[in-house]
Design an enzyme around this catalytic site. Sequence first.
Site, PDB file in Angstrom:
ATOM      1  N   ASP A  95       0.889  -1.134   0.045  1.00 18.76           N
ATOM      2  CA  ASP A  95      -0.110  -0.029   0.055  1.00 18.76           C
ATOM      3  C   ASP A  95       0.888   1.392   0.097  1.00 18.76           C
ATOM      4  O   ASP A  95       1.698   1.618   0.925  1.00 18.76           O
ATOM      5  CB  ASP A  95      -1.126  -0.012   1.365  1.00 18.76           C
ATOM      6  CG  ASP A  95      -1.657   1.310   1.486  1.00 18.76           C
ATOM      7  OD1 ASP A  95      -1.888   1.925   0.582  1.00 18.76           O
ATOM      8  OD2 ASP A  95      -2.093   1.806   2.534  1.00 18.76           O
ATOM      9  N   ASP A 151      -4.167   3.898   2.988  1.00 19.43           N
ATOM     10  CA  ASP A 151      -5.446   3.779   2.960  1.00 19.43           C
ATOM     11  C   ASP A 151      -5.694   2.310   3.536  1.00 19.43           C
ATOM     12  O   ASP A 151      -6.818   1.926   3.739  1.00 19.43           O
ATOM     13  CB  ASP A 151      -6.178   4.187   1.860  1.00 19.43           C
ATOM     14  CG  ASP A 151      -6.059   3.106   0.795  1.00 19.43           C
ATOM     15  OD1 ASP A 151      -5.136   2.316   0.816  1.00 19.43           O
ATOM     16  OD2 ASP A 151      -6.713   3.210  -0.207  1.00 19.43           O
ATOM     17  N   ASP A 174      -1.990  -1.277  -3.715  1.00 19.91           N
ATOM     18  CA  ASP A 174      -2.379  -0.477  -4.863  1.00 19.91           C
ATOM     19  C   ASP A 174      -1.119  -0.520  -6.049  1.00 19.91           C
ATOM     20  O   ASP A 174       0.023  -1.165  -5.634  1.00 19.91           O
ATOM     21  CB  ASP A 174      -2.635   1.076  -4.609  1.00 19.91           C
ATOM     22  CG  ASP A 174      -1.583   1.825  -3.894  1.00 19.91           C
ATOM     23  OD1 ASP A 174      -0.284   1.385  -3.944  1.00 19.91           O
ATOM     24  OD2 ASP A 174      -2.047   2.265  -2.866  1.00 19.91           O
ATOM     25  N   ASP A 221      -5.469 -10.688 -15.339  1.00 14.46           N
ATOM     26  CA  ASP A 221      -6.386 -11.592 -15.017  1.00 14.46           C
ATOM     27  C   ASP A 221      -7.426 -11.093 -15.894  1.00 14.46           C
ATOM     28  O   ASP A 221      -7.900  -9.770 -16.023  1.00 14.46           O
ATOM     29  CB  ASP A 221      -6.926 -11.415 -13.712  1.00 14.46           C
ATOM     30  CG  ASP A 221      -7.097 -12.565 -12.849  1.00 14.46           C
ATOM     31  OD1 ASP A 221      -7.752 -13.613 -13.427  1.00 14.46           O
ATOM     32  OD2 ASP A 221      -6.377 -12.893 -11.762  1.00 14.46           O
ATOM     33  N   ASP A 250      -9.840 -16.329 -15.964  1.00  8.98           N
ATOM     34  CA  ASP A 250     -10.477 -16.870 -14.781  1.00  8.98           C
ATOM     35  C   ASP A 250     -11.674 -17.837 -15.238  1.00  8.98           C
ATOM     36  O   ASP A 250     -12.653 -17.320 -16.024  1.00  8.98           O
ATOM     37  CB  ASP A 250     -11.045 -15.672 -13.951  1.00  8.98           C
ATOM     38  CG  ASP A 250     -11.675 -16.088 -12.534  1.00  8.98           C
ATOM     39  OD1 ASP A 250     -11.010 -16.390 -11.805  1.00  8.98           O
ATOM     40  OD2 ASP A 250     -12.993 -15.836 -12.645  1.00  8.98           O
ATOM     41  N   GLU A 309      -7.812 -20.917 -16.424  1.00  9.78           N
ATOM     42  CA  GLU A 309      -7.920 -21.593 -14.930  1.00  9.78           C
ATOM     43  C   GLU A 309      -9.229 -22.438 -15.336  1.00  9.78           C
ATOM     44  O   GLU A 309     -10.421 -21.752 -16.034  1.00  9.78           O
ATOM     45  CB  GLU A 309      -8.493 -20.506 -14.056  1.00  9.78           C
ATOM     46  CG  GLU A 309      -8.881 -21.235 -12.772  1.00  9.78           C
ATOM     47  CD  GLU A 309      -9.708 -20.231 -11.726  1.00  9.78           C
ATOM     48  OE1 GLU A 309      -9.510 -20.398 -10.536  1.00  9.78           O
ATOM     49  OE2 GLU A 309     -10.348 -19.261 -12.310  1.00  9.78           O
ATOM     50  N   HIS A 322      -4.559 -16.963  -5.007  1.00 12.74           N
ATOM     51  CA  HIS A 322      -5.612 -16.340  -4.107  1.00 12.74           C
ATOM     52  C   HIS A 322      -6.752 -17.014  -3.496  1.00 12.74           C
ATOM     53  O   HIS A 322      -7.618 -16.530  -2.631  1.00 12.74           O
ATOM     54  CB  HIS A 322      -5.933 -14.855  -4.897  1.00 12.74           C
ATOM     55  CG  HIS A 322      -6.689 -15.199  -6.239  1.00 12.74           C
ATOM     56  ND1 HIS A 322      -6.168 -16.059  -7.266  1.00 12.74           N
ATOM     57  CD2 HIS A 322      -7.966 -15.372  -6.495  1.00 12.74           C
ATOM     58  CE1 HIS A 322      -7.004 -16.164  -8.170  1.00 12.74           C
ATOM     59  NE2 HIS A 322      -8.127 -15.954  -7.587  1.00 12.74           N
ATOM     60  N   ASP A 323      -6.954 -18.134  -4.092  1.00 14.61           N
ATOM     61  CA  ASP A 323      -7.915 -18.927  -3.829  1.00 14.61           C
ATOM     62  C   ASP A 323      -7.715 -20.335  -2.656  1.00 14.61           C
ATOM     63  O   ASP A 323      -8.539 -20.945  -2.334  1.00 14.61           O
ATOM     64  CB  ASP A 323      -8.633 -19.621  -4.890  1.00 14.61           C
ATOM     65  CG  ASP A 323      -9.469 -18.485  -5.558  1.00 14.61           C
ATOM     66  OD1 ASP A 323      -9.985 -17.481  -4.973  1.00 14.61           O
ATOM     67  OD2 ASP A 323      -9.818 -18.825  -6.884  1.00 14.61           O
TER      68      ASP A 323
END
Length: 590
Positions: free
Chosen positions: A45, A49, A53, A122, A230, A289, A361-362
Site C-alpha cells: 500500500d 489507506d 495499490d 487477469d 478466470d 483456469e 488467491h483462492d
Amino acid sequence: MTDSPLSDTPRPTADPDAPGGAWPDGPPWWTSAVVYQIYPRSFADSDGDGVGDLRGIASRLDHLQHLGVDVVWLSPVYRSPQDDNGYDISDYQDIDPTFGSLEDFDALVEGIHARGMKLVMDLVVNHTSDEHPWFVESRSSTDNPKRDWYWWRRPRAGMEPGAPGAEPNNWGAAFSGPAWDLDEATGEYYLHLFSRKQPDLNWENPEVRAAVHAMMRWWLDRGVDGFRMDVVNFISKDPALPDGVVREGRVYGDGHPHYGYGPRLHEYLAEMHREVFAGRPGRLLTVGEMPGATVEQAVRFTDPRRAEVDMVFTFEHVSLDQGASKWDVRPLRLTDLKATFGRWQAGLAEVGWNSLYWNNHDQPRVVSRFGDDDAFRVASATALATLLHLHRGTPYVYQGEELGMTNAGFTRIEQYRDIESVNHHREALEYGWATEDEILASLAAMSRDNARTPVQWDDSPHAGFTTGEPWIEVNANHREINAAAQLDDPRSVLAHYRRLIELRHTEPAVALGDFTMLLPQHEQVYAFTRRLGRTSLLVLVNVSGEEQALDLPGADRWMGAGLLLGNLDGSPAPDAPLRPWEARVHRVAG
C-alpha cells in the site's frame, strides 16, 4: 544448504529428441519461466489507506527482480464494486480508484518491462458485475438490445416469480444459495454461477464475444503480455440449462456437468486466439483456469496445433484433502498426490504443457496445508517448493510463498472478509451442517483469506504493508516471518526459492526433461527423475517429520551423483537417509 551453480548458461533451447520438443519454432520461452502472482489488495500500500495499490506494487519490483521471476500475474485491478474483491468488474477498460489510475498502470508496465519481466493480466469474462453498463442495459427491459448478453429465463412453468423452487433450474452458486436471482422489474431470473452481483455473460451471443475480443486487444496494445483467464471453461453452457444432480447433504443441484466443459468451449477459445492473439509476436502467454478439467481435456486445450491456450490450471491436486466439499478437510495421502501429479506429467508429456502451483488467491498457504508450519516451517516450505518446481511445467509462485508465509490463524468470523467464507459460515449454521467451532476450524484450514493477509515485508506494526489500518489483519507471525529478515540469509525460504528459479533457468533438464516417478507407493518419500539427453536429475523429498531410509530402484546408477541443490546443510550421497523434510536434487551427466 547447497547452492545451485551461478553461471551465464543460456536458457534451454530446442531439442527435437526431448519430450515436448516438437514446437515448430522450438520450445516457447515460458517453458523455462517462473510466474509470480500478485493479489494487489494485499501486496503493498503506497498511500496509507490500508489497501494495496499499483504504486505499492511498483515500489516492490526490485524484490521480484531479486527473486528472479520472469512474469508478473496481476489479479484484477479493473473498476469494480469489490463484491468479490475485484472479480466483479464494472469497467474492463479502467483501473479501480482503489488501486490507482491508468497512468499508474502504464508506469507499472514500464517498470516491469525495464526489469526484463512480463505482465499477465487477469481476464474475468465468464461474468461481469451487475453494475457493468452492459448488465444495467440488459436488465432494463426484456426487449433491450443487450438483454441476450446475459442468461435470462422465465420461472419454471406454472410457477410464480419468486416462489420457492421457481428458479429456471436447480443449480447452486459457488458462493452459496441458488445460481439464479429474480429481477423484480421484469419478472425473470438471471444466471450467476458466483455471487448474485456477478451475472454470467452469454457467450452464445456473437456480440458478447466481439466486445470481449476488442477489450483484450486494447490491453495488449497497452503493453500487456498475456492473460490468465478466470474460470474460462465456464463460458460455454448447455443452452438447455438442465437440472443438476442433488448430492447427499446438499440443497442445490450440481450444474458443473452442464457448464464446466460446454459444447462450444473449444470453438470459443479457438476464435479468441484467432481474433486476439494470432499474428502478434510470440511474447504472449495464455493460461486457462479450468476447474474440473481432466488430463485428456487439458491435452486438447494446450495442444499448440489447436491454438487455444498455452497451459491450464488443474484443480485435482488441491482437492485431495477434501471430502464432500472444500470445508470437509481430510489428511493428504502422499500416494494420492503422486498419482495425480504423475498422471498429469505423463498425460502432457508429448503434447501440451503443465501449470505447477501450490498457492494462489483462492488456496490456503501450502506450508500450513501440506507442510509443518511449526517445528519444520522453513524445511517443509523449501521441501514442498523443491518438489513442485522440479516437475515439468511452468511454476507459479504466489505472493508470500517465497517467504514461507503461513495461514492467517483467525479464530473469529468477524476477522474474515472473503464472501465465500462469510456465506459458508452463515449457511452452515442455518442448515445445521456443523457447529460454530467446526465451521471456524474448517475456515481456519481452507478459507481464501488465508492467502489474502498482507505480504510481510518487515517486522514493523503492519509488516511494512501499510502505514494505515490494513483492510484485513496482518498475520501475527510477521515479526519472525518477513522479507527483510530473509534477504541476506542463505538458509531462508527466500534464498531457496531464488536457487530453484535459477536452476530452472540454467539447467535444461528441469525445463524440458522427461519425468519418471519412483517409489509410487511410499507414503513419506516423493522421488522422481528428470532426464534430457545425457543429463539425469534425481529428486528426493521427505514429506514428513521423520528420517526416511532410501531403497531406490537402480540405485547403483546414482552412486557418485553430485548434489545440485539441497534445502538442508551438508552434501549427502544419493543413498543417504533423508532427514525430516529434506529435499535433494542430484545430477548425473554422461
